[in-house]
Scaffold this motif. Structure first.
Motif, PDB file in Angstrom:
ATOM      1  N   THR A  17      35.574  -3.346  20.444  1.00 53.95           N
ATOM      2  CA  THR A  17      35.987  -3.831  21.758  1.00 53.95           C
ATOM      3  C   THR A  17      36.659  -5.196  21.632  1.00 53.95           C
ATOM      4  O   THR A  17      37.692  -5.451  22.253  1.00 53.95           O
ATOM      5  N   PHE A  18      36.086  -6.058  20.826  1.00 59.14           N
ATOM      6  CA  PHE A  18      36.658  -7.385  20.579  1.00 59.14           C
ATOM      7  C   PHE A  18      38.090  -7.258  20.070  1.00 59.14           C
ATOM      8  O   PHE A  18      39.007  -7.921  20.575  1.00 59.14           O
ATOM      9  N   LYS A  19      38.303  -6.400  19.081  1.00 55.81           N
ATOM     10  CA  LYS A  19      39.644  -6.249  18.502  1.00 55.81           C
ATOM     11  C   LYS A  19      40.629  -5.645  19.502  1.00 55.81           C
ATOM     12  O   LYS A  19      41.813  -6.004  19.520  1.00 55.81           O
ATOM     13  N   GLN A  20      40.159  -4.731  20.335  1.00 58.30           N
ATOM     14  CA  GLN A  20      41.043  -4.133  21.331  1.00 58.30           C
ATOM     15  C   GLN A  20      41.529  -5.176  22.324  1.00 58.30           C
ATOM     16  O   GLN A  20      42.716  -5.212  22.677  1.00 58.30           O
ATOM     17  N   TYR A  21      40.638  -6.048  22.775  1.00 56.67           N
ATOM     18  CA  TYR A  21      41.013  -7.061  23.753  1.00 56.67           C
ATOM     19  C   TYR A  21      41.803  -8.205  23.123  1.00 56.67           C
ATOM     20  O   TYR A  21      42.554  -8.893  23.814  1.00 56.67           O
ATOM     21  N   PRO A  98      43.484 -17.687   6.061  1.00 55.55           N
ATOM     22  CA  PRO A  98      42.040 -17.860   6.260  1.00 55.55           C
ATOM     23  C   PRO A  98      41.331 -16.735   7.002  1.00 55.55           C
ATOM     24  O   PRO A  98      40.112 -16.639   6.952  1.00 55.55           O
ATOM     25  N   GLN A  99      42.075 -15.857   7.708  1.00 54.10           N
ATOM     26  CA  GLN A  99      41.416 -14.853   8.546  1.00 54.10           C
ATOM     27  C   GLN A  99      41.145 -13.569   7.775  1.00 54.10           C
ATOM     28  O   GLN A  99      41.943 -13.156   6.934  1.00 54.10           O
ATOM     29  N   VAL A 100      40.011 -12.950   8.077  1.00 52.32           N
ATOM     30  CA  VAL A 100      39.700 -11.632   7.536  1.00 52.32           C
ATOM     31  C   VAL A 100      39.090 -10.804   8.658  1.00 52.32           C
ATOM     32  O   VAL A 100      38.306 -11.308   9.464  1.00 52.32           O
ATOM     33  N   CYS A 101      39.497  -9.539   8.747  1.00 53.14           N
ATOM     34  CA  CYS A 101      39.000  -8.656   9.797  1.00 53.14           C
ATOM     35  C   CYS A 101      38.972  -7.239   9.247  1.00 53.14           C
ATOM     36  O   CYS A 101      40.016  -6.662   8.940  1.00 53.14           O
ATOM     37  N   THR A 102      37.789  -6.685   9.092  1.00 57.55           N
ATOM     38  CA  THR A 102      37.611  -5.329   8.580  1.00 57.55           C
ATOM     39  C   THR A 102      36.887  -4.492   9.623  1.00 57.55           C
ATOM     40  O   THR A 102      36.688  -4.931  10.757  1.00 57.55           O
ATOM     41  N   HIS A 103      36.466  -3.303   9.244  1.00 53.45           N
ATOM     42  CA  HIS A 103      35.769  -2.440  10.191  1.00 53.45           C
ATOM     43  C   HIS A 103      34.348  -2.917  10.455  1.00 53.45           C
ATOM     44  O   HIS A 103      33.721  -2.482  11.432  1.00 53.45           O
TER      45      HIS A 103
END
Length: 277
Positions: A17-21, A98-103
């Motif tokens: 939900t966070f990633k969708q918004y 610096p950012q990382v975003c995985t499942h």
């Protein structure tokens, strides 16, 4: 103008939900409050989206509020002064991502948890370090997929201390609330959504052409359903059978402070509970 894109209290504890918004917001401020009253967060210059490698870049920074929110105070002026004292740590080198975003996690600040001897041989693997120190240790901020817990550590990217305890190399924390804010030049929600959606459509179109030309395995986060502004900004669960019940629960939780994370409503401010008249 500031625009709140996600709130854990309002939208539920879900990384998806966070990633969708957050997907269309180029510049964001992520702010966390822990169950112990610490407040910290980060500024990121790229949208939060699932990616196979680190991404983002300058400008970026992490920050911490010097005083705990549970520290007693005796007036709104004193509270504003205490909450206005913030330590900021900027990304030090151009070219860092610096950012990382995985499942299953999001984080900022690339950190290594492996130990080496004097000959450069690994003496402790990442798995062994995580077993000893906790998952995702080594990031300035790292959050698990439920967004209810994470870690903060000393980080070489920002040269920051542990954001909940400056005397520690790294500590786990539990999240009381988490919010994501972005910026808009607009003065109404409708115009802000229209502008952001248009910019996102253009950037994704360019990105899709680039991915095809480089045979990239990265996927676009824009679909045919997103051509409708109502669908693009539709809240998760909006219009379903449980919406009224959920809104009633959120209102009661806001006013009473009665939630799974403990008291934190408008009528439950720890500082003033401990203050003297």
């Amino acid at each position: 103008n500031l625009w709140m894109k996600y709130s854990l209290v309002r939208d539920g504890a879900s990384l998806e939900t966070f990633k969708q918004y957050a997907r269309a917001s180029k510049e964001t401020i992520l702010v966390l409050e822990t169950t112990k009253g610490q407040v910290f967060g980060c500024y990121a210059s790229k949208p939060w989206r699932t990616a196979p490698t680190f991404f983002g870049g300058s400008p970026s920074f992490v920050f911490r509020m010097r005083y705990n929110r549970n520290t007693p105070c005796h007036s709104l002026i004193e509270q504003a002064q205490m909450e206005g004292e913030i330590d900021v740590f900027f990304l030090l080198e151009d070219g860092q991502r610096p950012q990382v975003c995985t499942h299953d996690m999001i984080g900022v600040g690339e950190g290594s948890v492996q130990k080496y001897d004097q000959y450069g041989e690994i003496t402790e693997t990442t798995e062994e370090a995580e077993a000893r120190l906790g998952k995702n240790y080594g990031f300035a901020i790292a959050l698990n997929d439920d967004l209810l817990s994470g870690t903060t550590s000393k980080c070489s990217s920002y040269k920051n201390p542990c954001l909940v305890d400056v005397n520690s190399h790294g500590e786990p924390f539990e999240v009381l609330n988490l919010e994501l804010w972005t910026f808009t030049p607009c003065f109404s929600l409708e115009s802000a959504e229209k502008l952001e959606m248009t910019q996102f459509f253009v950037s994704e179109s360019i990105r899709n052409v680039s991915m095809r030309s480089t045979a990239s395995t990265d996927r676009s986060v824009f679909s045919s359903q997103d051509l409708s502004q109502d669908q693009f900004y539709r809240r998760v669960g909006h219009g379903d059978d449980h919406e009224e019940l959920r809104e009633r629960w959120q209102y009661r939780n806001m006013m009473d402070g009665g939630g799974v994370a403990g008291p934190r409503g408008m009528s439950a401010t720890p500082r003033f509970n401990n203050s003297t008249s």
